[in-house]
Design a protein around this motif. Structure first.
Motif, PDB file in Angstrom:
ATOM      1  N   TYR A 143       5.483  -3.630   9.997  1.00  0.00           N
ATOM      2  CA  TYR A 143       5.679  -3.843   8.558  1.00  0.00           C
ATOM      3  C   TYR A 143       4.967  -5.430   8.290  1.00  0.00           C
ATOM      4  CZ  TYR A 143       7.872  -5.467   4.189  1.00  0.00           C
ATOM      5  OH  TYR A 143       8.140  -5.838   3.009  1.00  0.00           O
ATOM      6  N   ASN A 164       1.414  -5.044   8.153  1.00  0.00           N
ATOM      7  CA  ASN A 164       0.541  -4.337   7.064  1.00  0.00           C
ATOM      8  C   ASN A 164       0.834  -5.424   5.937  1.00  0.00           C
ATOM      9  OD1 ASN A 164      -0.154  -1.845   8.316  1.00  0.00           O
ATOM     10  ND2 ASN A 164       2.303  -1.312   8.204  1.00  0.00           N
ATOM     11  N   LYS A 206       0.737  -1.260  -0.156  1.00  0.00           N
ATOM     12  CA  LYS A 206      -0.032  -0.049  -0.068  1.00  0.00           C
ATOM     13  C   LYS A 206       1.060   1.099   0.016  1.00  0.00           C
ATOM     14  CE  LYS A 206      -3.572  -2.505   0.304  1.00  0.00           C
ATOM     15  NZ  LYS A 206      -4.431  -2.737  -1.072  1.00  0.00           N
ATOM     16  N   THR A 207       0.439   2.335  -0.542  1.00  0.00           N
ATOM     17  CA  THR A 207       1.164   3.622  -0.433  1.00  0.00           C
ATOM     18  C   THR A 207       1.340   4.065   0.666  1.00  0.00           C
ATOM     19  OG1 THR A 207       0.092   4.013  -2.673  1.00  0.00           O
ATOM     20  CG2 THR A 207       1.010   5.973  -1.345  1.00  0.00           C
ATOM     21  N   ASN A 208       2.186   4.728   1.408  1.00  0.00           N
ATOM     22  CA  ASN A 208       2.706   5.189   2.609  1.00  0.00           C
ATOM     23  C   ASN A 208       3.486   6.159   2.276  1.00  0.00           C
ATOM     24  OD1 ASN A 208       5.685   4.366   2.778  1.00  0.00           O
ATOM     25  ND2 ASN A 208       4.841   2.075   2.543  1.00  0.00           N
ATOM     26  N   ASN A 209       3.877   7.074   3.510  1.00  0.00           N
ATOM     27  CA  ASN A 209       4.459   8.449   3.534  1.00  0.00           C
ATOM     28  C   ASN A 209       6.048   8.213   3.357  1.00  0.00           C
ATOM     29  OD1 ASN A 209       4.968   7.584   6.099  1.00  0.00           O
ATOM     30  ND2 ASN A 209       4.035   9.317   6.944  1.00  0.00           N
ATOM     31  N   LYS A 251      -3.878  -4.462   8.766  1.00  0.00           N
ATOM     32  CA  LYS A 251      -3.615  -3.421   9.466  1.00  0.00           C
ATOM     33  C   LYS A 251      -4.793  -2.941  10.386  1.00  0.00           C
ATOM     34  CE  LYS A 251      -2.594   1.262   7.396  1.00  0.00           C
ATOM     35  NZ  LYS A 251      -2.505   2.142   6.229  1.00  0.00           N
ATOM     36  N   LYS A 298       1.140   4.986  14.398  1.00  0.00           N
ATOM     37  CA  LYS A 298       2.205   5.639  14.421  1.00  0.00           C
ATOM     38  C   LYS A 298       2.775   5.411  15.883  1.00  0.00           C
ATOM     39  CE  LYS A 298       4.226  10.356  14.016  1.00  0.00           C
ATOM     40  NZ  LYS A 298       3.711  11.745  13.741  1.00  0.00           N
TER      41      LYS A 298
END
Length: 395
Positions: A361, A364, A192-195, A369, A391
């Motif tokens: 990790y 996810n 998945k896209t993450n920052n 998640k 977080k």
């Protein structure tokens, strides 16, 4: 345009007049990337990179990027100067850099989508999508298979191999059909896209292109690349570049390779001595630990994990052994590794951050998640409870 030895492609703008602009464009092409793609797929990659220079949004995003580079160059120049002149600006940069990155980060994924649209318009949706898939799969091949196999040779070869890129280019053309290729594709689609990355994940990019939108299971490996873009476009120059990259890599790695070879030979001798000693008498705690670590390094996880468990049989609170076993099990997609990582974090706070990242990790990656797992850890006599993969802010 420059041809590099990296598995990558990029377009770079350098201001001739510094902050006043007048940009000069450079196209950087990795020869391994050209060897991994067909000519049509490579055309899509070129269109994507050039797409970063087109459109109003891309020009604005490019300006933001150049501004960031300019600030970085100013700071770097100040830090090189003698007399500590950069100290005056340290406070400003420490505040401005994360602030600038946070507010400009959102532009990066948008720019990637726009560049993908340019690739689809110029090369076709199918070629653009297959290029994305091949890049993901073959990048994983290089990381998880090719380079590890190269560096394993140091155990029995005193000098680095002389034909590394020759072997790589041959392997890249068949990597998409290997027994692991489907697994690498599914891993890429599951991410998945993450920052942590400016690029959107593969599944979202394929969806944005309209390529098998509804069901990821329908996305399959592209047909084998019979003739690579490098073979079609470079001709005899390909052999010259390959020879040059072979030689450059060998020279760059000669000294560290020989140092590693010496370390490996010495460690293997020590490991052999410990194994012989273990047959006759009980090893000390330090000897047992060294034996397990060297076994992991040179003989693999399956044998080593038994030795780490032997350590835990007599020292159940051994933080490093718990963490190592947990790491091995999570790499094997075994969720029981979480318990070992938790125990390591409970015993030593130094493992908290790395342990949280490792478990997060894993959760996810395995699409857990939303599943919260409470972990208790003590730090400075204070017990803190938190949930993964939220977080983490502990220390």
């Amino acid at each position: 345009m420059s041809i590099l030895d990296e598995f990558n492609a990029a377009v770079v703008q350098r201001p001739r007049l510094g902050i006043f602009g007048w940009q000069q464009n450079y196209l950087l092409i990795g020869l391994p990337l050209m060897q991994a793609l067909s000519q049509s797929q490579f055309r899509a990659v070129l269109a994507h990179e050039l797409g970063h220079l087109s459109g109003n949004h891309s020009r604005f995003a490019g300006w933001i990027y150049r501004l960031g580079i300019t600030w970085y160059q100013i700071l770097e120049r100040l830090q090189r100067e003698q007399g500590g002149s950069s100290f005056i600006f340290d406070g400003f940069f420490n505040w401005y850099a994360p602030f600038f990155n946070a507010y400009s980060f959102v532009l990066a994924p948008m720019d990637e989508y726009e560049a993908d649209r340019c690739a689809a318009e110029l090369a076709g949706v199918k070629n653009a999508a297959e290029a994305l898939i091949n890049v993901e799969v073959k990048a994983r091949f290089l990381e998880s298979s090719f380079w590890p196999d190269v560096f394993k040779q140091v155990q029995h070869q005193i000098a680095p191999p002389a034909t590394t890129y020759t072997r790589m280019f041959t392997a890249l053309q068949t990597a998409g059909n290997s027994e692991f290729a489907t697994k690498w594709l599914q891993q890429s689609l599951a991410e998945k896209t993450n920052n942590a990355d400016t690029h959107p994940c593969l599944s979202e990019r394929l969806t944005a292109l309209g390529y098998s939108q509804a069901n990821q299971q329908k996305i399959t490996l592209p047909p084998p690349v019979k003739t690579s873009a490098a073979q079609q476009l470079l001709g005899d120059v390909l052999n010259e570049l390959t020879a040059e990259f072979n030689n450059n890599w060998k020279q760059a790695n000669d000294t560290p390779w020989r140092q590693r070879y010496a370390y490996v030979q010495e460690s293997l001798q020590k490991l052999q001595s410990l194994e012989q000693k273990a047959q006759k008498q009980t090893l000390s705690d330090e000897e047992s630990w060294n034996r397990a670590c060297w076994t992991l390094e040179f003989k693999g996880q399956e044998v080593a994990i038994l030795l780490f468990k032997e350590i835990l049989a007599t020292q159940p609170s051994h933080a490093a052994a718990n963490y190592t076993i947990g790491q091995i099990l999570l790499q094997k997609d075994d969720s029981t590794g979480i318990d070992y990582v938790e125990k390591a974090m409970e015993k030593e706070s130094d493992y908290v951050i790395d342990g949280c990242q490792l478990v997060s990790y894993f959760l996810n990656k395995n699409e857990k998640k939303k599943k919260q797992r409470h972990i208790i850890t003590g730090h400075k006599n204070t017990t803190k409870r938190y949930c993964l993969p939220e977080k983490i802010a502990l220390l």
